[in-house]
Design an enzyme around this catalytic site. Sequence first.
Site, PDB file in Angstrom:
ATOM      1  CD  GLU A 173     -51.856 -42.923  23.292  1.00  0.00           C
ATOM      2  OE1 GLU A 173     -52.077 -43.220  24.352  1.00  0.00           O
ATOM      3  OE2 GLU A 173     -52.154 -41.607  23.141  1.00  0.00           O
ATOM      4  CG  ASN A 230     -63.568 -39.442  29.112  1.00  0.00           C
ATOM      5  OD1 ASN A 230     -63.394 -39.816  28.074  1.00  0.00           O
ATOM      6  ND2 ASN A 230     -62.531 -39.790  30.150  1.00  0.00           N
ATOM      7  NE  ARG A 269     -53.951 -37.007  31.339  1.00  0.00           N
ATOM      8  CZ  ARG A 269     -54.585 -38.125  31.404  1.00  0.00           C
ATOM      9  NH1 ARG A 269     -54.755 -38.940  30.064  1.00  0.00           N
ATOM     10  NH2 ARG A 269     -55.454 -38.731  32.049  1.00  0.00           N
ATOM     11  CG  PHE A 299     -62.806 -49.254  32.105  1.00  0.00           C
ATOM     12  CD1 PHE A 299     -62.331 -48.952  31.025  1.00  0.00           C
ATOM     13  CD2 PHE A 299     -62.204 -49.110  33.569  1.00  0.00           C
ATOM     14  CE1 PHE A 299     -60.885 -48.472  31.064  1.00  0.00           C
ATOM     15  CE2 PHE A 299     -60.979 -48.602  33.557  1.00  0.00           C
ATOM     16  CZ  PHE A 299     -60.485 -48.492  32.409  1.00  0.00           C
ATOM     17  CB  THR A 346     -60.617 -39.811  34.314  1.00  0.00           C
ATOM     18  OG1 THR A 346     -59.325 -40.117  34.140  1.00  0.00           O
ATOM     19  CG2 THR A 346     -61.215 -41.189  33.158  1.00  0.00           C
ATOM     20  NE  ARG A 360     -61.166 -36.688  29.776  1.00  0.00           N
ATOM     21  CZ  ARG A 360     -60.443 -37.572  30.137  1.00  0.00           C
ATOM     22  NH1 ARG A 360     -59.604 -37.313  31.120  1.00  0.00           N
ATOM     23  NH2 ARG A 360     -60.146 -38.504  29.095  1.00  0.00           N
TER      24      ARG A 360
HETATM   25  N1  UDP Z   1     -62.686 -45.498  31.571  1.00  0.00           N
HETATM   26  C1  UDP Z   1     -64.032 -45.983  31.944  1.00  0.00           C
HETATM   27  N2  UDP Z   1     -64.175 -46.283  33.288  1.00  0.00           N
HETATM   28  C2  UDP Z   1     -63.249 -46.279  34.335  1.00  0.00           C
HETATM   29  C3  UDP Z   1     -62.047 -45.629  34.013  1.00  0.00           C
HETATM   30  C4  UDP Z   1     -61.955 -45.178  32.526  1.00  0.00           C
HETATM   31  O1  UDP Z   1     -64.682 -46.079  31.288  1.00  0.00           O
HETATM   32  O2  UDP Z   1     -63.418 -46.525  35.221  1.00  0.00           O
HETATM   33  C5  UDP Z   1     -62.571 -44.940  30.178  1.00  0.00           C
HETATM   34  C6  UDP Z   1     -62.517 -43.407  29.911  1.00  0.00           C
HETATM   35  O3  UDP Z   1     -63.282 -43.474  28.765  1.00  0.00           O
HETATM   36  C7  UDP Z   1     -61.092 -43.144  29.803  1.00  0.00           C
HETATM   37  C8  UDP Z   1     -60.472 -44.512  29.169  1.00  0.00           C
HETATM   38  O4  UDP Z   1     -61.307 -45.599  29.738  1.00  0.00           O
HETATM   39  O5  UDP Z   1     -60.902 -42.036  29.169  1.00  0.00           O
HETATM   40  C9  UDP Z   1     -58.952 -44.624  29.645  1.00  0.00           C
HETATM   41  O6  UDP Z   1     -58.799 -44.671  30.955  1.00  0.00           O
HETATM   42  P1  UDP Z   1     -57.793 -43.768  31.910  1.00  0.00           P
HETATM   43  O7  UDP Z   1     -57.536 -44.417  33.069  1.00  0.00           O
HETATM   44  O8  UDP Z   1     -56.428 -44.071  30.843  1.00  0.00           O
HETATM   45  O9  UDP Z   1     -58.093 -42.537  31.739  1.00  0.00           O
HETATM   46  P2  UDP Z   1     -57.640 -40.976  30.944  1.00  0.00           P
HETATM   47  O10 UDP Z   1     -56.221 -41.205  30.850  1.00  0.00           O
HETATM   48  O11 UDP Z   1     -58.480 -41.000  29.536  1.00  0.00           O
HETATM   49  O12 UDP Z   1     -58.061 -39.895  31.895  1.00  0.00           O
HETATM   50 MG    MG Z   2     -55.030 -42.701  29.791  1.00  0.00          MG
END
Ligand code: UDP
Ligand code: MG
Length: 140
Positions: free
Chosen positions: A128, A114, A87, A59, A93, A104
């Site tokens: 970051e 999201n 978190r 992705f 996510t 979310r």
């Molecule tokens: N994302 C996506 N598809 C997926 C997993 C993640 O588009 O299957 C995007 C989503 O916007 C997510 C970001 O990539 O917030 C970073 O992924 P991560 O696994 O770090 O999720 P987060 O920490 O944001 O919950």
């Molecule tokens: Mg992340």
Amino acid sequence: MAGNRTFTMIKPDAVEKNYIGGILKMINDAGFKIVAMKYTKLSKEQAQKFYEVHAERPFYGELVDYMSSGPIVAAVLEKDNAVEDFRKLIGATDPAEAAEGTIRKSYAESKGKNAVHGSDSDENATIESNFHFKPEEIFA
Ligand code: UDP
Ligand code: MG
């Protein structure tokens, strides 16, 4: 010992839908203090760099295009146990899996779009925050 700062972004989908106020209210109501904040837009290059850790994931291209598609709000937040507590506040996510009462669950439209970012470790919170803010732009 857990740190007391985390980094967040209100993502382009949430900014577009006028959710900035609602999301900031949830953040404040949960006890986080905003110590730096900026309304800005990521270039494609900046989005690529910010999400470099995901470069091999399927992705990645879509994520970079999306995160550079419109303005965002970047902020540094302060609270005891900031990374873990934030978190919990943002939820899973995928909004379909996010708990009731999370940001979310309330505001995200899909797993990709999201609504918010939250750092996943104290180390990444520092990296970051430094990506978006100079030390003199953080007012504790
Ligand atoms: N994302 C996506 N598809 C997926 C997993 C993640 O588009 O299957 C995007 C989503 O916007 C997510 C970001 O990539 O917030 C970073 O992924 P991560 O696994 O770090 O999720 P987060 O920490 O944001 O919950
Ligand atoms: Mg992340």
